[in-house]
Design an enzyme around this catalytic site. Sequence first.
Site, PDB file in Angstrom:
ATOM      1  N   ASN A   4     -10.408  -2.944   2.734  1.00 47.35           N
ATOM      2  CA  ASN A   4      -9.760  -2.835   1.056  1.00 47.35           C
ATOM      3  C   ASN A   4     -11.418  -2.483   0.194  1.00 47.35           C
ATOM      4  O   ASN A   4     -12.324  -2.564   0.951  1.00 47.35           O
ATOM      5  CB  ASN A   4      -9.413  -4.215   0.661  1.00 47.35           C
ATOM      6  CG  ASN A   4      -7.697  -4.276   1.073  1.00 47.35           C
ATOM      7  OD1 ASN A   4      -7.207  -3.049   1.259  1.00 47.35           O
ATOM      8  ND2 ASN A   4      -7.507  -5.452   1.121  1.00 47.35           N
ATOM      9  N   HIS A  63       0.693  -1.458   0.222  1.00 44.62           N
ATOM     10  CA  HIS A  63      -0.109  -0.001   0.165  1.00 44.62           C
ATOM     11  C   HIS A  63       0.770   1.096   0.148  1.00 44.62           C
ATOM     12  O   HIS A  63       0.499   2.220   0.510  1.00 44.62           O
ATOM     13  CB  HIS A  63      -0.944   0.065   1.223  1.00 44.62           C
ATOM     14  CG  HIS A  63      -1.841  -1.104   1.182  1.00 44.62           C
ATOM     15  ND1 HIS A  63      -3.076  -0.900   0.846  1.00 44.62           N
ATOM     16  CD2 HIS A  63      -1.903  -2.380   1.651  1.00 44.62           C
ATOM     17  CE1 HIS A  63      -3.907  -2.255   0.958  1.00 44.62           C
ATOM     18  NE2 HIS A  63      -3.139  -2.941   1.466  1.00 44.62           N
TER      19      HIS A  63
HETATM   20 FE1  HDD Z   1      -2.429  -4.842   5.629  1.00 48.74          FE
HETATM   21  C1  HDD Z   1      -0.855  -1.639   5.084  1.00 48.74           C
HETATM   22  C2  HDD Z   1      -5.272  -3.522   4.379  1.00 48.74           C
HETATM   23  C3  HDD Z   1      -3.708  -7.931   5.599  1.00 48.74           C
HETATM   24  C4  HDD Z   1       0.143  -6.019   6.957  1.00 48.74           C
HETATM   25  N1  HDD Z   1      -2.922  -3.092   4.869  1.00 48.74           N
HETATM   26  C5  HDD Z   1      -2.126  -1.809   4.882  1.00 48.74           C
HETATM   27  C6  HDD Z   1      -3.100  -0.916   4.360  1.00 48.74           C
HETATM   28  C7  HDD Z   1      -4.454  -1.400   3.825  1.00 48.74           C
HETATM   29  C8  HDD Z   1      -4.327  -2.722   4.541  1.00 48.74           C
HETATM   30  C9  HDD Z   1      -5.531  -0.662   3.504  1.00 48.74           C
HETATM   31  C10 HDD Z   1      -2.502   0.588   3.944  1.00 48.74           C
HETATM   32  C11 HDD Z   1      -2.956   1.454   5.008  1.00 48.74           C
HETATM   33  C12 HDD Z   1      -2.495   2.843   4.754  1.00 48.74           C
HETATM   34  O1  HDD Z   1      -2.833   3.452   4.103  1.00 48.74           O
HETATM   35  O2  HDD Z   1      -1.577   3.287   5.588  1.00 48.74           O
HETATM   36  N2  HDD Z   1      -4.199  -5.502   5.075  1.00 48.74           N
HETATM   37  C13 HDD Z   1      -5.155  -4.988   4.636  1.00 48.74           C
HETATM   38  C14 HDD Z   1      -6.519  -5.711   4.437  1.00 48.74           C
HETATM   39  C15 HDD Z   1      -5.997  -7.160   5.106  1.00 48.74           C
HETATM   40  C16 HDD Z   1      -4.662  -7.015   5.214  1.00 48.74           C
HETATM   41  C17 HDD Z   1      -7.943  -5.577   4.423  1.00 48.74           C
HETATM   42  C18 HDD Z   1      -6.704  -8.377   5.201  1.00 48.74           C
HETATM   43  C19 HDD Z   1      -8.007  -8.507   5.749  1.00 48.74           C
HETATM   44  N3  HDD Z   1      -1.896  -6.511   6.224  1.00 48.74           N
HETATM   45  C20 HDD Z   1      -2.477  -7.751   5.932  1.00 48.74           C
HETATM   46  C21 HDD Z   1      -1.930  -8.812   7.022  1.00 48.74           C
HETATM   47  C22 HDD Z   1      -0.752  -8.129   7.046  1.00 48.74           C
HETATM   48  C23 HDD Z   1      -0.647  -7.030   6.885  1.00 48.74           C
HETATM   49  C24 HDD Z   1      -2.317 -10.201   6.998  1.00 48.74           C
HETATM   50  C25 HDD Z   1       0.544  -8.980   7.800  1.00 48.74           C
HETATM   51  C26 HDD Z   1       0.382  -9.893   8.818  1.00 48.74           C
HETATM   52  N4  HDD Z   1      -0.558  -4.161   5.910  1.00 48.74           N
HETATM   53  C27 HDD Z   1       0.283  -4.557   6.590  1.00 48.74           C
HETATM   54  C28 HDD Z   1       1.537  -3.782   6.954  1.00 48.74           C
HETATM   55  C29 HDD Z   1       1.203  -2.495   6.534  1.00 48.74           C
HETATM   56  C30 HDD Z   1      -0.285  -2.670   5.800  1.00 48.74           C
HETATM   57  C31 HDD Z   1       2.719  -4.308   6.577  1.00 48.74           C
HETATM   58  C32 HDD Z   1       2.172  -1.914   5.494  1.00 48.74           C
HETATM   59  C33 HDD Z   1       2.220  -0.206   6.064  1.00 48.74           C
HETATM   60  C34 HDD Z   1       1.409  -0.123   7.295  1.00 48.74           C
HETATM   61  O3  HDD Z   1       0.890  -1.440   7.508  1.00 48.74           O
HETATM   62  O4  HDD Z   1       1.313   0.730   7.804  1.00 48.74           O
HETATM   63  O5  HDD Z   1       1.788  -3.677   8.228  1.00 48.74           O
END
Ligand code: HDD
Length: 701
Positions: free
Chosen positions: A157, A84
């Site tokens: 999402n 993202h």
């Molecule tokens: Fe995630 C960012 C949505 C599963 C780990 N995720 C991130 C963002 C969104 C989502 C919208 C961007 C937020 C922003 O604008 O800063 N992610 C989801 C959805 C998931 C999902 C809807 C499933 C239901 N994500 C998911 C899993 C993991 C992560 C299973 C790890 C175990 N996601 C992350 C992260 C991020 C992230 C690596 C990257 C930047 C942040 O968090 O702040 O922690």
Amino acid sequence: MAKNKPPAAAPQRTDDAPLGQGGERHQTAVSPAERTTTNHGVTISDNQNSLKAGDRGPTLLEDFVLREKIQHFDHERIPERIVHARGSGAHGYFELTDSLEGITRAKILTEVGERTEVFVRFSTVAGGAGSVDTPRDVRGFAVKFYTRDGNWDLVGNNIPVFFIQDAIKFPDLIHAVKMEADRGYPQAASAHDTFWDFVSLLPETTHMIMWAMSDRTLPRSLRMMEGFGVNTFRLLNEDDEATFVKFHWRPMLGLQSTCWDEAVKIAGADPDFHRRDLHEAIEAGDYPEWALGVQLLSQAEADALPFDILDATKLIPEELHPVRLIGRMVLDRNPDNFFAETEQVAFLPTNMPPGIDVSEDPLLQGRLFSYQDTQLSRLGTVNFHQIPVNRAKGCPMQNFQRDGHMQTQVFAGRANYEPNSLADAGEEPGPREDPTHGFRSFRAVTGDQKVRLRAESFADHYSHARLFYSSQSGIEQAHIASGLVFELSKVKLDHVVRRVLSNLRNVDEDLAARVADGLNVPLPAASAPAAEPIDMAPSPALRLIGKYEDSLAGRAIAILVTDGADARIVDAVRAAAESEGAAVKIIAPRIGGVMTDSGEPLAAGGQLGGSPSVLFDAVSLVVSAEGCAALLKESAAIDFLRDAYGHLKAIGFTAEAAPLLEAARILADDGVIDIGDDAEALIAASATRRWDREARVRTLA
Ligand code: HDD
């Protein structure tokens, strides 16, 4: 120059003289408020020249103004989000319209009429921060509510399900979809070997793949997307009784997507298409709005579902459990500074006010760790919650966490531990826990064996993919099949393509056959599913086309004009479009605009070469005979029309434009409209795409 000889006087300069040579420019009085300073407040006298040993000599180490400025610049970038990374943000508010009193004690969901500030960030998933806005990709829909009970982050999402069931597969999924490790490409694209290899080996991805290959991943605008919390959460009432909840966002402008060919061309014409659209709409006071909906289920209702509510690859059909609309969110303010707000905002699924709680969904459980953790490498400090956009605004924030990088709070007194009896000595004792109003977790019954297992109730990987596919209209099914053909046509590993096709046979035999045919490969045997799929009743609510009323609101119509254009018709199209809430942009061969037939100048908002029709929802041509003759020699004019036709848009024209329509080989249909005396007909035809034209312009799988 001789040593110690004073330099020649600096050349006299006026305010129009170029900067960089010292001189008069800033010799007019500069008020204290206007003065530029170093980071430590020292006023800078010359922001054009570094300090040198002589005007042509080397720069001096002593120049702390230069060093500070360069050093800060060198560190301007912070690590982009691992997923993202590309995103656009906006401020706004949420207002509750229907109370969930008795179901939750979260005030944001019980106090009707109360407005809560929000910050929203929309994003793509796979590309880097500088990638384009329109790849085929899932969109992030993250909302931070600054509630009176602490921040609530609903990090969702634009698709209600996810690729995988267990967070332990998330790093593999993301590695597979991002640029391939050895070659560093493709950027922001799933159409490559490693993604499909991973997908083909994990049938649990199949349902999400159906969504990803549908037009849901090609949104026309961030303002025209649905949003979903995806994971199952719990709401807890005053007695800590739980109700399962799924969150939904419904766009007031309806759902709309682009065509694949259009999305590809937009990427070149305007890589910031979505970011610009959101920014400009808010700037124009055309505030995007969504309704918040919930699906509420008791434990008994969850148990009665033919799938596991804890499995994020499954959705709850609205026809089984309706979505109750309980509030509205309006985005009415652009960020002042992209970096400070949109880049530094940190969403945490662990941010929940009392009354909202997690479920045991193993994907969500992993997220509860990941987001807090990733902020450390992105924002560099445990104090990232003090950055203004992340700060709890609706309530006080106080505890005994202390120090750390970039600590901005100045704590007075000795109390930095608890319990303490400093109050007995007349000192401020600091904050204490509050069992009544504090966050309490649902008392879920656990205590089973410690195992690394996937629950048997997660084993069905195909029923929901079937449900989704069978719920789509014929056009949408054809787009899914064509999306699969396109993606798999880029996969070089034959065994991967075979495995995907084997899996697809468990979804729909016809779909598998269409994709195999599109790829010109034989259909392999079906793979053996872990659990026999079942057929569920189709859910029309899963469709994109026709779910919302067709509308022109928030869309844009281009009018291509030349000198001598009929001013009356231009005005009529403009008035009709604006009355439907659409914007009108005049496109002319040159940016200066044209002279209309009434002898009046008509300003242009865009020049033909830089304003292809992919940037608009409908087009019209209001040209003179001479103007048309000139446009016949412009490939940009032919492409303008040809693309609008190929992307199934309404095309309005005046009689003088007929040769251009012929050159672009536009065939007559009910979306190709002579607007000589009926601008309204164009407007009516522009509210949706001309789906029936599609068979004339491309072969779908
Ligand atoms: Fe995630 C960012 C949505 C599963 C780990 N995720 C991130 C963002 C969104 C989502 C919208 C961007 C937020 C922003 O604008 O800063 N992610 C989801 C959805 C998931 C999902 C809807 C499933 C239901 N994500 C998911 C899993 C993991 C992560 C299973 C790890 C175990 N996601 C992350 C992260 C991020 C992230 C690596 C990257 C930047 C942040 O968090 O702040 O922690």
